[in-house]
Scaffold this motif. Structure first.
Motif, PDB file in Angstrom:
ATOM      1  N   ALA A   8      30.031  37.591  28.879  1.00 34.18           N
ATOM      2  CA  ALA A   8      31.445  37.409  29.182  1.00 34.18           C
ATOM      3  C   ALA A   8      31.823  38.434  30.243  1.00 34.18           C
ATOM      4  CB  ALA A   8      32.285  37.600  27.928  1.00 34.18           C
ATOM      5  N   LYS A   9      32.604  37.999  31.205  1.00 31.68           N
ATOM      6  CA  LYS A   9      33.063  38.914  32.239  1.00 31.68           C
ATOM      7  C   LYS A   9      34.110  39.845  31.659  1.00 31.68           C
ATOM      8  CE  LYS A   9      32.296  36.813  36.637  1.00 31.68           C
ATOM      9  NZ  LYS A   9      32.861  36.365  37.886  1.00 31.68           N
ATOM     10  N   GLY A  16      40.241  41.562  39.041  1.00 37.09           N
ATOM     11  CA  GLY A  16      39.839  41.832  40.421  1.00 37.09           C
ATOM     12  C   GLY A  16      39.586  40.560  41.204  1.00 37.09           C
ATOM     13  N   GLU A  17      38.889  39.608  40.596  1.00 37.45           N
ATOM     14  CA  GLU A  17      38.646  38.324  41.256  1.00 37.45           C
ATOM     15  C   GLU A  17      39.953  37.584  41.520  1.00 37.45           C
ATOM     16  OE1 GLU A  17      35.888  36.196  38.795  1.00 37.45           O
ATOM     17  OE2 GLU A  17      34.199  37.480  39.377  1.00 37.45           O
ATOM     18  N   ASN A  18      40.851  37.617  40.538  1.00 31.82           N
ATOM     19  CA  ASN A  18      42.150  36.960  40.703  1.00 31.82           C
ATOM     20  C   ASN A  18      42.952  37.609  41.834  1.00 31.82           C
ATOM     21  OD1 ASN A  18      41.607  35.158  38.647  1.00 31.82           O
ATOM     22  ND2 ASN A  18      42.695  36.324  37.102  1.00 31.82           N
ATOM     23  N   ALA A  19      42.920  38.931  41.906  1.00 30.64           N
ATOM     24  CA  ALA A  19      43.640  39.639  42.967  1.00 30.64           C
ATOM     25  C   ALA A  19      43.055  39.290  44.330  1.00 30.64           C
ATOM     26  CB  ALA A  19      43.587  41.143  42.725  1.00 30.64           C
TER      27      ALA A  19
END
Length: 121
Positions: A8-9, A16-19
């Motif tokens: 699981a991430k 961070g990926e969403n940002a």
């Protein structure tokens, strides 16, 4: 029977990926053109690489849930800037470009505010 372990991430990686995705879309809406994302080398990582007119723009994306320990923009230390510059040298060594280089920062706060700092360093 074979089992595949799924990791699981961590929540901070997902944030961070969403940002980065939010910053990417924000800059596209401002007219920048995407070139590459998440260029990694021994010296560090370049979050977003884009073009703005004639310039190649290296974008550092920072997210902070709160400003309790400093803002997102304030979290980019001289050491971090040095790593970004070093990674940019590695990236440019593999590219054929004579474009001027610009370093921008997209700082995103927990309330969704986006601060675009052009020519940040």
């Amino acid at each position: 029977m074979l089992f595949t372990k799924l990791k699981a991430k961590a929540a901070h990686l997902i944030r961070g990926e969403n940002a980065e995705e939010q910053a990417h879309n924000f800059l596209i809406n401002k007219g920048l053109k995407p070139v590459s994302r998440n260029f990694r080398c021994k010296q560090g990582e370049l979050d977003l690489i884009m073009t703005d007119k004639q310039s190649l723009v290296i974008v550092e994306v920072r997210f902070r849930k709160t400003d309790k320990y400093g803002s997102a923009a304030e979290s980019i230390t001289r050491a971090k800037q040095s790593r970004i510059i070093a990674a940019t040298h590695i990236y440019l060594a593999s590219q054929k470009t004579d474009r001027p280089i610009r370093f921008d920062v997209i700082a995103i706060s927990g309330n969704g505010n986006i601060d675009w700092i052009q020519n940040a360093f």
